[in-house]
Scaffold this motif. Structure first.
Motif, PDB file in Angstrom:
ATOM      1  N   ALA A  22       0.818  -1.216   0.000  1.00 52.40           N
ATOM      2  CA  ALA A  22       0.000   0.000   0.000  1.00 52.40           C
ATOM      3  C   ALA A  22       0.845   1.257   0.000  1.00 52.40           C
ATOM      4  O   ALA A  22       0.431   2.299  -0.516  1.00 52.40           O
ATOM      5  CB  ALA A  22      -0.934  -0.011   1.216  1.00 52.40           C
ATOM      6  N   VAL A  23       2.058   1.179   0.584  1.00 50.06           N
ATOM      7  CA  VAL A  23       2.936   2.347   0.633  1.00 50.06           C
ATOM      8  C   VAL A  23       3.360   2.772  -0.773  1.00 50.06           C
ATOM      9  O   VAL A  23       3.756   3.920  -0.990  1.00 50.06           O
ATOM     10  CB  VAL A  23       4.185   2.031   1.492  1.00 50.06           C
ATOM     11  N   LEU A  24       3.252   1.861  -1.753  1.00 48.00           N
ATOM     12  CA  LEU A  24       3.563   2.188  -3.140  1.00 48.00           C
ATOM     13  C   LEU A  24       2.310   2.586  -3.913  1.00 48.00           C
ATOM     14  O   LEU A  24       2.295   3.587  -4.623  1.00 48.00           O
ATOM     15  CB  LEU A  24       4.239   0.994  -3.821  1.00 48.00           C
ATOM     16  N   VAL A  25       1.240   1.815  -3.762  1.00 48.31           N
ATOM     17  CA  VAL A  25       0.037   2.018  -4.567  1.00 48.31           C
ATOM     18  C   VAL A  25      -0.696   3.304  -4.196  1.00 48.31           C
ATOM     19  O   VAL A  25      -1.084   4.080  -5.080  1.00 48.31           O
ATOM     20  CB  VAL A  25      -0.922   0.813  -4.427  1.00 48.31           C
ATOM     21  N   THR A  26      -0.879   3.536  -2.899  1.00 47.77           N
ATOM     22  CA  THR A  26      -1.709   4.666  -2.468  1.00 47.77           C
ATOM     23  C   THR A  26      -1.158   6.029  -2.880  1.00 47.77           C
ATOM     24  O   THR A  26      -1.894   6.849  -3.429  1.00 47.77           O
ATOM     25  CB  THR A  26      -1.920   4.622  -0.945  1.00 47.77           C
ATOM     26  N   PRO A  27       0.134   6.335  -2.644  1.00 49.29           N
ATOM     27  CA  PRO A  27       0.625   7.654  -3.073  1.00 49.29           C
ATOM     28  C   PRO A  27       0.551   7.872  -4.577  1.00 49.29           C
ATOM     29  O   PRO A  27       0.402   9.005  -5.033  1.00 49.29           O
ATOM     30  CB  PRO A  27       2.088   7.650  -2.598  1.00 49.29           C
ATOM     31  N   ILE A 128     -11.198   6.003   8.219  1.00 54.56           N
ATOM     32  CA  ILE A 128     -11.891   4.822   7.700  1.00 54.56           C
ATOM     33  C   ILE A 128     -11.233   4.353   6.408  1.00 54.56           C
ATOM     34  O   ILE A 128     -11.131   3.149   6.144  1.00 54.56           O
ATOM     35  CB  ILE A 128     -13.379   5.128   7.453  1.00 54.56           C
ATOM     36  N   GLY A 129     -10.752   5.303   5.596  1.00 55.11           N
ATOM     37  CA  GLY A 129     -10.099   4.942   4.341  1.00 55.11           C
ATOM     38  C   GLY A 129      -8.857   4.107   4.544  1.00 55.11           C
ATOM     39  O   GLY A 129      -8.573   3.197   3.759  1.00 55.11           O
ATOM     40  N   SER A 130      -8.101   4.389   5.598  1.00 54.46           N
ATOM     41  CA  SER A 130      -6.907   3.584   5.864  1.00 54.46           C
ATOM     42  C   SER A 130      -7.289   2.142   6.187  1.00 54.46           C
ATOM     43  O   SER A 130      -6.590   1.198   5.785  1.00 54.46           O
ATOM     44  CB  SER A 130      -6.102   4.186   7.012  1.00 54.46           C
ATOM     45  N   LEU A 131      -8.410   1.961   6.888  1.00 52.16           N
ATOM     46  CA  LEU A 131      -8.900   0.611   7.183  1.00 52.16           C
ATOM     47  C   LEU A 131      -9.472  -0.043   5.927  1.00 52.16           C
ATOM     48  O   LEU A 131      -9.369  -1.263   5.754  1.00 52.16           O
ATOM     49  CB  LEU A 131      -9.968   0.670   8.282  1.00 52.16           C
ATOM     50  N   ALA A 194      -3.671  14.133   1.404  1.00 52.51           N
ATOM     51  CA  ALA A 194      -2.540  14.118   2.338  1.00 52.51           C
ATOM     52  C   ALA A 194      -2.837  13.265   3.563  1.00 52.51           C
ATOM     53  O   ALA A 194      -2.025  12.405   3.959  1.00 52.51           O
ATOM     54  CB  ALA A 194      -2.197  15.543   2.767  1.00 52.51           C
ATOM     55  N   LEU A 195      -4.006  13.458   4.166  1.00 55.00           N
ATOM     56  CA  LEU A 195      -4.339  12.741   5.400  1.00 55.00           C
ATOM     57  C   LEU A 195      -4.606  11.267   5.130  1.00 55.00           C
ATOM     58  O   LEU A 195      -4.109  10.392   5.856  1.00 55.00           O
ATOM     59  CB  LEU A 195      -5.556  13.392   6.065  1.00 55.00           C
ATOM     60  N   PHE A 196      -5.373  10.985   4.093  1.00 48.16           N
ATOM     61  CA  PHE A 196      -5.694   9.597   3.749  1.00 48.16           C
ATOM     62  C   PHE A 196      -4.431   8.800   3.409  1.00 48.16           C
ATOM     63  O   PHE A 196      -4.223   7.690   3.910  1.00 48.16           O
ATOM     64  CB  PHE A 196      -6.666   9.564   2.573  1.00 48.16           C
ATOM     65  N   THR A 197      -3.571   9.377   2.583  1.00 47.26           N
ATOM     66  CA  THR A 197      -2.349   8.678   2.188  1.00 47.26           C
ATOM     67  C   THR A 197      -1.414   8.472   3.377  1.00 47.26           C
ATOM     68  O   THR A 197      -0.822   7.399   3.538  1.00 47.26           O
ATOM     69  CB  THR A 197      -1.622   9.448   1.074  1.00 47.26           C
ATOM     70  N   PHE A 202       0.907   4.650   7.219  1.00 50.36           N
ATOM     71  CA  PHE A 202       1.158   4.324   8.621  1.00 50.36           C
ATOM     72  C   PHE A 202       0.508   2.996   8.996  1.00 50.36           C
ATOM     73  O   PHE A 202       1.142   2.122   9.625  1.00 50.36           O
ATOM     74  CB  PHE A 202       0.615   5.450   9.508  1.00 50.36           C
ATOM     75  N   ALA A 203      -0.759   2.807   8.600  1.00 52.39           N
ATOM     76  CA  ALA A 203      -1.472   1.562   8.915  1.00 52.39           C
ATOM     77  C   ALA A 203      -0.826   0.359   8.238  1.00 52.39           C
ATOM     78  O   ALA A 203      -0.682  -0.714   8.842  1.00 52.39           O
ATOM     79  CB  ALA A 203      -2.939   1.683   8.491  1.00 52.39           C
ATOM     80  N   SER A 204      -0.417   0.538   6.988  1.00 55.19           N
ATOM     81  CA  SER A 204       0.209  -0.567   6.261  1.00 55.19           C
ATOM     82  C   SER A 204       1.569  -0.927   6.860  1.00 55.19           C
ATOM     83  O   SER A 204       1.938  -2.103   6.926  1.00 55.19           O
ATOM     84  CB  SER A 204       0.370  -0.182   4.786  1.00 55.19           C
TER      85      SER A 204
END
Length: 266
Positions: A22-27, A128-131, A194-197, A202-204
């Motif tokens: 996710a650290v690659l895909v999300t940003p 919620i998006g991070s979950l 910014a906040l969602f990513t 962090f969650a991942s």
């Protein structure tokens, strides 16, 4: 056809979580902002200013940094392994904290400040998006393993992740729509991104241990790439002449559809 293109794009994003962290895909979701700006420039005649072009360049440079230094995806053989990640103490603490904050925002802050403070709705949909991403990634890996011949359909953990994903997606979209309806999209979009990513990374990192075995230089490079992408995103939104709500999503699709209809009728 345009709706089909949007659906295919979302499916491709879902598949990406099967094969990449996710650290690659999300940003890299910031690349959709570049596509939106370019399409708006050519189809809606919205002028892309020099600072906007520079913003696109920053997004590309930052995305390149992230791709070059992102951690590799860990090899998982069953959904039970993902369940172990999800039930480890560190992630349970993150989950409990996330739920507690969301409840405070829902029950206390929304009735009082929802219409005046942009961070209430954005905070809810970002947390919620991070979950959502964590559960969607788990479901995606379960599907990939099933396709490879190791069926995960009989594991109750698979269906728990499916239910969590559906619930989180509905909640996230609901409050994101509220934020867009209440506040200017030009302000909502960069703050939400910014906040969602940040929360997703962090969650991942907690759940899937993305940074395990990575050198400090690689971690810093990815974070710097994210900051560069964020700077480009802010620059793009701040230099647009029109509200992005009018040049993205359904509005843009409808305009392109009208152009296609006119072409067939001529």
């Amino acid at each position: 056809m345009l709706i089909l293109a949007v659906i295919v794009g979302e499916l491709a994003n879902f598949v990406a979580y099967m094969f990449a962290p996710a650290v690659l895909v999300t940003p890299l979701g910031a690349l959709s902002i570049i596509v939106s700006a370019v399409l708006a420039h050519f189809f809606l005649k919205e002028k892309l200013q020099k600072m906007g072009i520079l913003g696109c360049g920053l997004c590309i440079v930052g995305s390149t940094l992230i791709v070059l230094h992102a951690p590799g995806e860990s090899s998982l053989t069953s959904v039970e392994e993902i369940w172990e990640f999800a039930t480890q103490l560190a992630f349970l603490l993150y989950l409990a904290s996330a739920i507690a904050i969301v409840l405070v925002l829902l029950l206390y802050c929304e009735p009082r400040y929802g219409q005046t403070n942009i961070m209430v709705y954005i905070g809810i949909c970002s947390i919620i998006g991070s979950l959502t991403v964590m559960s969607v990634k788990a479901v995606g890996i379960a599907i990939k393993l099933t396709i490879e011949g190791s069926s995960q359909a009989t594991s109750f953990q698979t269906w728990v992740f499916v239910m969590v994903a559906i619930t989180c997606i509905i909640t996230q979209l609901n409050y994101l729509n509220k934020a867009l309806d209440t506040f200017n999209t030009r302000v909502v979009s960069p703050i939400y991104y910014a906040l969602f990513t940040s929360l997703t990374i962090f969650a991942s990192a907690i759940m899937f241990k993305d940074w395990s075995g990575q050198s400090a230089s690689s971690i810093v490079s990815v974070l710097c790439g994210f900051i560069v992408v964020l700077s480009g995103t802010l620059m793009l939104h701040s230099t647009r002449e029109k509200d992005p709500a009018s040049v993205t999503g359904w509005a843009l699709m409808q305009h392109l559809a009208d152009l296609a209809t006119e072409g067939r009728n001529s």
